[in-house]
Scaffold this motif. Sequence first.
Motif, PDB file in Angstrom:
ATOM      1  N   LEU A 286       0.844  -1.196   0.000  1.00 20.78           N
ATOM      2  CA  LEU A 286       0.000   0.000   0.000  1.00 20.78           C
ATOM      3  C   LEU A 286       0.879   1.245   0.000  1.00 20.78           C
ATOM      4  CD1 LEU A 286      -2.063  -2.149   0.709  1.00 20.78           C
ATOM      5  CD2 LEU A 286      -2.949  -0.668   2.505  1.00 20.78           C
TER       6      LEU A 286
ATOM      7  N   LYS B  46       0.944  10.156  -3.673  1.00 16.45           N
ATOM      8  CA  LYS B  46       0.733   8.713  -3.883  1.00 16.45           C
ATOM      9  C   LYS B  46       0.731   8.365  -5.372  1.00 16.45           C
ATOM     10  CE  LYS B  46      -3.267   8.846  -1.697  1.00 16.45           C
ATOM     11  NZ  LYS B  46      -3.343  10.248  -1.236  1.00 16.45           N
ATOM     12  N   THR B  47      -0.089   9.080  -6.131  1.00 20.48           N
ATOM     13  CA  THR B  47      -0.184   8.787  -7.566  1.00 20.48           C
ATOM     14  C   THR B  47       1.144   9.061  -8.253  1.00 20.48           C
ATOM     15  OG1 THR B  47      -2.524   9.379  -7.493  1.00 20.48           O
ATOM     16  CG2 THR B  47      -1.486   9.312  -9.666  1.00 20.48           C
TER      17      THR B  47
ATOM     18  N   HIS C 224      -7.035   2.898 -12.368  1.00 24.37           N
ATOM     19  CA  HIS C 224      -7.749   3.103 -11.115  1.00 24.37           C
ATOM     20  C   HIS C 224      -9.114   2.422 -11.158  1.00 24.37           C
ATOM     21  CE1 HIS C 224      -9.662   6.346 -13.422  1.00 24.37           C
ATOM     22  NE2 HIS C 224     -10.692   6.143 -12.620  1.00 24.37           N
TER      23      HIS C 224
ATOM     24  N   GLU D 129     -14.339   2.944  -6.250  1.00 26.62           N
ATOM     25  CA  GLU D 129     -14.795   2.062  -5.178  1.00 26.62           C
ATOM     26  C   GLU D 129     -15.911   2.730  -4.381  1.00 26.62           C
ATOM     27  OE1 GLU D 129     -13.250  -0.863  -4.695  1.00 26.62           O
ATOM     28  OE2 GLU D 129     -11.371  -0.624  -5.808  1.00 26.62           O
TER      29      GLU D 129
ATOM     30  N   VAL E 240      -9.331   4.603  -6.500  1.00 29.94           N
ATOM     31  CA  VAL E 240      -8.137   3.979  -5.943  1.00 29.94           C
ATOM     32  C   VAL E 240      -7.210   3.643  -7.103  1.00 29.94           C
ATOM     33  CG1 VAL E 240      -7.238   1.948  -4.747  1.00 29.94           C
ATOM     34  CG2 VAL E 240      -9.345   3.015  -3.962  1.00 29.94           C
ATOM     35  N   ASP E 241      -6.045   4.256  -7.146  1.00 31.18           N
ATOM     36  CA  ASP E 241      -5.186   3.934  -8.282  1.00 31.18           C
ATOM     37  C   ASP E 241      -4.139   2.902  -7.899  1.00 31.18           C
ATOM     38  OD1 ASP E 241      -3.939   7.356  -8.324  1.00 31.18           O
ATOM     39  OD2 ASP E 241      -3.773   5.799  -6.796  1.00 31.18           O
TER      40      ASP E 241
ATOM     41  N   PHE F 110      -0.769   0.008  -4.426  1.00 31.68           N
ATOM     42  CA  PHE F 110      -2.117   0.575  -4.339  1.00 31.68           C
ATOM     43  C   PHE F 110      -2.076   1.906  -3.610  1.00 31.68           C
ATOM     44  CE2 PHE F 110      -5.123  -2.491  -5.970  1.00 31.68           C
ATOM     45  CZ  PHE F 110      -4.381  -3.650  -6.035  1.00 31.68           C
TER      46      PHE F 110
ATOM     47  N   THR G  96      -3.580   4.362  -1.463  1.00 35.96           N
ATOM     48  CA  THR G  96      -4.690   4.147  -0.548  1.00 35.96           C
ATOM     49  C   THR G  96      -4.956   5.399   0.269  1.00 35.96           C
ATOM     50  OG1 THR G  96      -3.756   1.929  -0.357  1.00 35.96           O
ATOM     51  CG2 THR G  96      -5.608   2.435   1.055  1.00 35.96           C
TER      52      THR G  96
ATOM     53  N   LEU H 262     -12.964   0.073   2.939  1.00 37.49           N
ATOM     54  CA  LEU H 262     -12.184  -0.032   1.709  1.00 37.49           C
ATOM     55  C   LEU H 262     -10.729  -0.354   2.040  1.00 37.49           C
ATOM     56  CD1 LEU H 262     -11.891   0.364  -1.333  1.00 37.49           C
ATOM     57  CD2 LEU H 262     -11.582   2.810  -0.895  1.00 37.49           C
ATOM     58  N   TRP H 263     -10.233   0.341   3.037  1.00 38.44           N
ATOM     59  CA  TRP H 263      -8.860   0.132   3.485  1.00 38.44           C
ATOM     60  C   TRP H 263      -8.627  -1.344   3.825  1.00 38.44           C
ATOM     61  CZ3 TRP H 263      -4.422   3.069   4.344  1.00 38.44           C
ATOM     62  CH2 TRP H 263      -3.433   2.409   5.077  1.00 38.44           C
TER      63      TRP H 263
ATOM     64  N   ILE I 223      -8.450  -3.536   0.752  1.00 34.43           N
ATOM     65  CA  ILE I 223      -7.214  -3.397  -0.024  1.00 34.43           C
ATOM     66  C   ILE I 223      -6.033  -3.973   0.755  1.00 34.43           C
ATOM     67  CG2 ILE I 223      -5.616  -1.766  -1.112  1.00 34.43           C
ATOM     68  CD1 ILE I 223      -7.970   0.111  -1.544  1.00 34.43           C
TER      69      ILE I 223
END
Lengths: 210, 120
Positions: free
Chosen positions: A32, A41-42, A55, A58, A83-84, A99, A101, A110-111, A114
């Motif tokens: 993650l 993050k991305t 992505h 979700e 979520v990518d 991921f 997150t 969701l967390w 994943i």
Amino acid sequence: MAFAPSSTTSPRPGTTRGIHLPDTARDLVKILVAGPFGVGKTTLIDSVSEIRPLHTEEPLSEASAQVDDLAGVRDKSTTTVAVDFGRISLPGGVVLYLFGTPGQERFRALWDDIAYGALGALVLVDSRRIDASFDVLGLVEESGLPYAVAFNAFPDAPRHHTEEQLRAALDLEVGTPMVTCDARDAGSSVDALLALVQHLIDRNASEDSR
Amino acid sequence: MTGRPGGRPLVPAYLSTGGVARPSRPQLERLSVLTGTGTSPPTGLPAAQLALLDALDDGSLTVVEAAALLRLPVSAVRVLAGELVDRELVLARAPIPPAGRFDPDLLERVADGLRALKHN
Ligand SMILES: Nc1nc2c(ncn2[C@@H]2O[C@H](COP(=O)(O)OP(=O)(O)OP(=O)(O)O)[C@@H](O)[C@H]2O)c(=O)[nH]1
Ligand SMILES: [Mg+2]
């Protein structure tokens, strides 16, 4: 797309080519890349991924979706979060997925989904706004995922913090690796991931010797 | 892949599973690998199942990759894939072979692989 042999893996927009798994793929693992909005993050995933990051949308709450089913009424305006994820095929048949997150408490269901089966988490922290990362650190620690912290180096980040001050501010568990990284740079991002993986290896070793 | 005019979803998410709320087998993981068996699909296969099958024409995909390509939530692809597995049109395998789940070498292989990337 920093490392991939572009002839075989570059995706053509609008087709599925380039996204299918290599035949050599055997062990698929995930890490993650967690952090608050806008922390990078991305950017990090993009800098190391062999595919253009993809992505999924979700729905924010599985629970409410099930209630809707029971009632026979679907809420068609369910909120979703993107979520990518990216992918790195490593030699030896290992495929590493990253991921991105989001770390807000309201994304917990969701967390958990994943995080299931993940090796660990790389928590990105923006040193200009450390407190934005408290939620995500809470989620990581509650889920029991081992993690490392990477300070994303923004140009106007304060430089006067010592490592101890940052550790104290984040209330990090002893032994948690802390590195600085530039998420835009593939080598720097790989170094941050390596710090996490080395931590996982060291943890296993110390558990075995107990 | 066919469909997706204007980048819109192929099938509205709330219709795509035909109202089936639960997969017919243990839940697939995000990284479960889906592979088409090559069997030709029966006539009358629901469009969403056909779309997933179509996406697997060129090779294997994980559940999450299929979801991204089809613009469906992961939960919907879990259901669709489960139905295709039941029809023996798709094979699903876990992300890590059962024997490899606790392989102490796995982390070393991840680390070695990452280091190798840096020296490319
Ligand atoms: N200088 C610098 N800028 C960065 C770095 N990482 C990300 N950025 C920039 O910060 C902005 C936000 O980065 P993103 O990667 O979109 O952040 P994110 O965590 O994916 O954000 P959300 O998806 O909104 O949660 C972008 O403009 C990036 O170019 C970094 O290491 N250094
Ligand atoms: Mg992002």
